[in-house]
Design a protein around this motif. Sequence first.
Motif, PDB file in Angstrom:
ATOM      1  N   ASP A 182      10.520  46.412  -2.801  1.00 42.72           N
ATOM      2  CA  ASP A 182      11.608  46.798  -1.903  1.00 42.72           C
ATOM      3  C   ASP A 182      11.017  47.376  -0.626  1.00 42.72           C
ATOM      4  OD1 ASP A 182      13.496  46.031  -3.744  1.00 42.72           O
ATOM      5  OD2 ASP A 182      13.702  48.031  -4.623  1.00 42.72           O
ATOM      6  N   ALA A 183      11.533  46.902   0.516  1.00 43.36           N
ATOM      7  CA  ALA A 183      11.040  47.381   1.813  1.00 43.36           C
ATOM      8  C   ALA A 183      12.215  47.869   2.653  1.00 43.36           C
ATOM      9  CB  ALA A 183      10.301  46.270   2.542  1.00 43.36           C
ATOM     10  N   LEU A 184      12.000  48.962   3.366  1.00 39.74           N
ATOM     11  CA  LEU A 184      13.018  49.517   4.253  1.00 39.74           C
ATOM     12  C   LEU A 184      13.128  48.625   5.485  1.00 39.74           C
ATOM     13  CD1 LEU A 184      14.867  52.005   4.180  1.00 39.74           C
ATOM     14  CD2 LEU A 184      13.184  53.193   5.595  1.00 39.74           C
ATOM     15  N   SER A 185      14.364  48.124   5.752  1.00 36.71           N
ATOM     16  CA  SER A 185      14.537  47.143   6.830  1.00 36.71           C
ATOM     17  C   SER A 185      15.836  47.381   7.582  1.00 36.71           C
ATOM     18  CB  SER A 185      14.525  45.727   6.236  1.00 36.71           C
ATOM     19  OG  SER A 185      14.856  44.763   7.217  1.00 36.71           O
ATOM     20  N   ASN A 186      15.814  46.970   8.870  1.00 36.78           N
ATOM     21  CA  ASN A 186      17.031  46.981   9.686  1.00 36.78           C
ATOM     22  C   ASN A 186      17.837  45.696   9.537  1.00 36.78           C
ATOM     23  OD1 ASN A 186      16.675  49.517  10.926  1.00 36.78           O
ATOM     24  ND2 ASN A 186      15.220  48.649  12.384  1.00 36.78           N
ATOM     25  N   ASP A 187      17.235  44.668   8.977  1.00 33.44           N
ATOM     26  CA  ASP A 187      17.895  43.364   8.901  1.00 33.44           C
ATOM     27  C   ASP A 187      18.883  43.354   7.734  1.00 33.44           C
ATOM     28  OD1 ASP A 187      18.591  40.813   9.503  1.00 33.44           O
ATOM     29  OD2 ASP A 187      16.751  39.870   8.788  1.00 33.44           O
ATOM     30  N   ILE A 188      19.960  44.108   7.889  1.00 27.55           N
ATOM     31  CA  ILE A 188      20.937  44.305   6.819  1.00 27.55           C
ATOM     32  C   ILE A 188      22.253  43.617   7.195  1.00 27.55           C
ATOM     33  CG2 ILE A 188      19.866  46.477   6.114  1.00 27.55           C
ATOM     34  CD1 ILE A 188      22.011  47.958   7.653  1.00 27.55           C
ATOM     35  N   PRO A 189      23.134  43.375   6.234  1.00 30.65           N
ATOM     36  CA  PRO A 189      24.401  42.682   6.524  1.00 30.65           C
ATOM     37  C   PRO A 189      25.220  43.322   7.643  1.00 30.65           C
ATOM     38  CG  PRO A 189      24.040  42.764   4.162  1.00 30.65           C
ATOM     39  CD  PRO A 189      22.950  43.571   4.779  1.00 30.65           C
ATOM     40  N   LEU A 190      25.290  44.653   7.686  1.00 32.29           N
ATOM     41  CA  LEU A 190      26.081  45.325   8.719  1.00 32.29           C
ATOM     42  C   LEU A 190      25.587  44.955  10.109  1.00 32.29           C
ATOM     43  CD1 LEU A 190      28.173  47.384   9.693  1.00 32.29           C
ATOM     44  CD2 LEU A 190      26.471  49.183   9.329  1.00 32.29           C
ATOM     45  N   LEU A 191      24.283  44.998  10.329  1.00 29.16           N
ATOM     46  CA  LEU A 191      23.747  44.687  11.656  1.00 29.16           C
ATOM     47  C   LEU A 191      23.788  43.194  11.944  1.00 29.16           C
ATOM     48  CD1 LEU A 191      20.749  47.171  12.013  1.00 29.16           C
ATOM     49  CD2 LEU A 191      23.091  47.355  12.880  1.00 29.16           C
ATOM     50  N   GLN A 192      23.746  42.355  10.924  1.00 26.84           N
ATOM     51  CA  GLN A 192      23.933  40.919  11.140  1.00 26.84           C
ATOM     52  C   GLN A 192      25.334  40.640  11.670  1.00 26.84           C
ATOM     53  OE1 GLN A 192      22.952  39.139   7.380  1.00 26.84           O
ATOM     54  NE2 GLN A 192      20.777  39.673   7.526  1.00 26.84           N
ATOM     55  N   VAL A 193      26.330  41.363  11.149  1.00 26.97           N
ATOM     56  CA  VAL A 193      27.698  41.248  11.664  1.00 26.97           C
ATOM     57  C   VAL A 193      27.761  41.722  13.110  1.00 26.97           C
ATOM     58  CG1 VAL A 193      30.039  42.142  11.437  1.00 26.97           C
ATOM     59  CG2 VAL A 193      28.801  41.409   9.399  1.00 26.97           C
ATOM     60  N   MET A 194      27.100  42.855  13.404  1.00 25.24           N
ATOM     61  CA  MET A 194      27.110  43.385  14.761  1.00 25.24           C
ATOM     62  C   MET A 194      26.488  42.392  15.745  1.00 25.24           C
ATOM     63  SD  MET A 194      28.571  46.360  14.678  1.00 25.24           S
ATOM     64  CE  MET A 194      29.589  45.940  13.262  1.00 25.24           C
ATOM     65  N   LYS A 195      25.357  41.794  15.374  1.00 26.96           N
ATOM     66  CA  LYS A 195      24.690  40.863  16.279  1.00 26.96           C
ATOM     67  C   LYS A 195      25.550  39.619  16.501  1.00 26.96           C
ATOM     68  CE  LYS A 195      20.309  38.567  17.272  1.00 26.96           C
ATOM     69  NZ  LYS A 195      18.904  38.347  16.856  1.00 26.96           N
ATOM     70  N   ALA A 196      26.153  39.094  15.437  1.00 33.08           N
ATOM     71  CA  ALA A 196      27.020  37.921  15.588  1.00 33.08           C
ATOM     72  C   ALA A 196      28.189  38.231  16.511  1.00 33.08           C
ATOM     73  CB  ALA A 196      27.526  37.465  14.223  1.00 33.08           C
ATOM     74  N   CYS A 197      28.714  39.451  16.420  1.00 28.54           N
ATOM     75  CA  CYS A 197      29.832  39.838  17.283  1.00 28.54           C
ATOM     76  C   CYS A 197      29.384  39.959  18.733  1.00 28.54           C
ATOM     77  CB  CYS A 197      30.427  41.156  16.785  1.00 28.54           C
ATOM     78  SG  CYS A 197      32.011  41.566  17.532  1.00 28.54           S
ATOM     79  N   VAL A 198      28.206  40.539  18.959  1.00 28.62           N
ATOM     80  CA  VAL A 198      27.675  40.661  20.326  1.00 28.62           C
ATOM     81  C   VAL A 198      27.494  39.285  20.955  1.00 28.62           C
ATOM     82  CG1 VAL A 198      25.628  41.308  21.658  1.00 28.62           C
ATOM     83  CG2 VAL A 198      26.579  42.901  19.987  1.00 28.62           C
ATOM     84  N   ILE A 199      26.917  38.348  20.206  1.00 28.46           N
ATOM     85  CA  ILE A 199      26.700  36.992  20.736  1.00 28.46           C
ATOM     86  C   ILE A 199      28.031  36.313  21.050  1.00 28.46           C
ATOM     87  CG2 ILE A 199      25.827  34.704  20.146  1.00 28.46           C
ATOM     88  CD1 ILE A 199      23.647  36.099  18.500  1.00 28.46           C
ATOM     89  N   ALA A 200      29.010  36.480  20.164  1.00 23.18           N
ATOM     90  CA  ALA A 200      30.316  35.849  20.388  1.00 23.18           C
ATOM     91  C   ALA A 200      31.020  36.439  21.604  1.00 23.18           C
ATOM     92  CB  ALA A 200      31.181  35.998  19.141  1.00 23.18           C
ATOM     93  N   LEU A 201      30.970  37.760  21.740  1.00 24.05           N
ATOM     94  CA  LEU A 201      31.674  38.409  22.845  1.00 24.05           C
ATOM     95  C   LEU A 201      30.990  38.169  24.183  1.00 24.05           C
ATOM     96  CD1 LEU A 201      32.677  41.831  21.228  1.00 24.05           C
ATOM     97  CD2 LEU A 201      34.020  39.742  21.411  1.00 24.05           C
ATOM     98  N   ARG A 202      29.683  37.959  24.160  1.00 26.75           N
ATOM     99  CA  ARG A 202      28.961  37.702  25.412  1.00 26.75           C
ATOM    100  C   ARG A 202      29.504  36.471  26.120  1.00 26.75           C
ATOM    101  NH1 ARG A 202      27.303  36.399  29.460  1.00 26.75           N
ATOM    102  NH2 ARG A 202      25.298  36.794  30.479  1.00 26.75           N
ATOM    103  N   ARG A 203      29.989  35.486  25.361  1.00 25.77           N
ATOM    104  CA  ARG A 203      30.523  34.267  25.970  1.00 25.77           C
ATOM    105  C   ARG A 203      31.887  34.489  26.620  1.00 25.77           C
ATOM    106  NH1 ARG A 203      28.576  31.930  20.960  1.00 25.77           N
ATOM    107  NH2 ARG A 203      30.706  31.904  20.147  1.00 25.77           N
TER     108      ARG A 203
END
Length: 447
Positions: A182-203
């Motif tokens: 197990d490794a401590l990571s930022n690549d978690i489901p919550l932030l994946q949702v945030m990034k997808a939302c940022v990309i969508a809203l940028r358009r």
Amino acid sequence: MSHLSVSEWGRVPVLDRPDDAGFTRTQANALITAARAHPLGGDEGTGILSDHYRHLTARQMVGMIAAPGCSLEILPKIDPAEGEDIETRSTVRQRLVRMLDVALGLNIGDGAAASMARQQDSLLDILIRIFADKLLTEARRGLPRMYLAQEQDLPALRGRLNVVRQFTAHAVRPDRLACRFDALSNDIPLLQVMKACVIALRRHARAGATIRKLDELRFVLADISDVGVSALPWGSVRIDRTNRRWETLYGLARLFLKRDWQATHRASDAGQGITLLFPMNDLFEAYVAALMRKAIRPLDLSVESQGGRLFCLIEEGGRGRFQTKPDLILRRRPKDGGKVVAIIDTKWKRLSPLVEDRKHGVSQSDVYQMMAYGQLYDCRELVLLYPHHAGLGETGLTLPYRVSNSVDRLHLRSLDVRLREPLILDQLSGMSTLWVTSNRVTEAFPA
């Protein structure tokens, strides 16, 4: 891209040539097509817009509807005496953002909503800017992390040995160990949702300041995996005490990316934009329910929204027919017997002043429905709650009626959504206290 604003039941001209005052026939057809494709469109899209060739008429939906090359903002309106100037629309837009904030539990904050709604941005622009501001603030405070399961081939053992892989893939490679850890990571489901939302809203963002913030967020989230909207791990997102401050952002992301009760609709065409539509009847009900839950806390009552579920008729075999779902049921806690104190039906309709109609425009079917609720749920206090407008006077309308041959009472009340939430909470608390007192008197001195 043409963008116009209109109020509920308002008209948008359809012109022969491009103009700031209306849409062209091509744009009007595109909006009607988008309305037909939307889950709330109903029959031929008439649940959102109706086409009268020379003009489009907005229905009882509020929010944004987008089509290629154009978009239409629909704002709530209950008082025909209200003007149509920019200042009034910005005030109505601010009111709508506040109602969405309360009804959806977004915790945007009245100050942020007010400052943004004063500008001439659309509802979508305001919500995108709120999301970008909040996400950038939280990202600067630190991204949430969690332990994720990893499998790697390493020269030294880390965690546990993957025995099956070790004696198959690495049977002749003693210098490689198949590790599970197990490794401590930022690549978690919550932030994946945030990034997808940022990309969508940028358009779809139009304000330069908002675009710059979204670009900065893409850089901050560069190490997070890119996941398509259709493949986002919504079910794996967990909001707990360690990331509670991200709850509002997660709610906003759901608003933009998922089809919840407000039926957000995203077209596959990136140039079409995001449609955010809310049935005003449902929004008013959710707004009142959220405030009522706060107002009755000192009274030790509970609020059920679309609850009850009792049947009007029972067949010979015991099967129920014609199930009822009152908008709001106020009842005592189970420890106090769970008795229903009041039933409230919210109506986003305009009550007529007494000089226009002695019945105030109340539908006869609504009265029959409330009488049925009183019988089925053994409830003494029945309430039809409407939005207040200037034609009803300075203060909220309060009209109690006694139901014939019964101790039940039907109240006609109006609630002024233009007021600040603390004042509305005072009104709802006062109403609830009277209903509780009335029930206690009735129980002490039954008819």
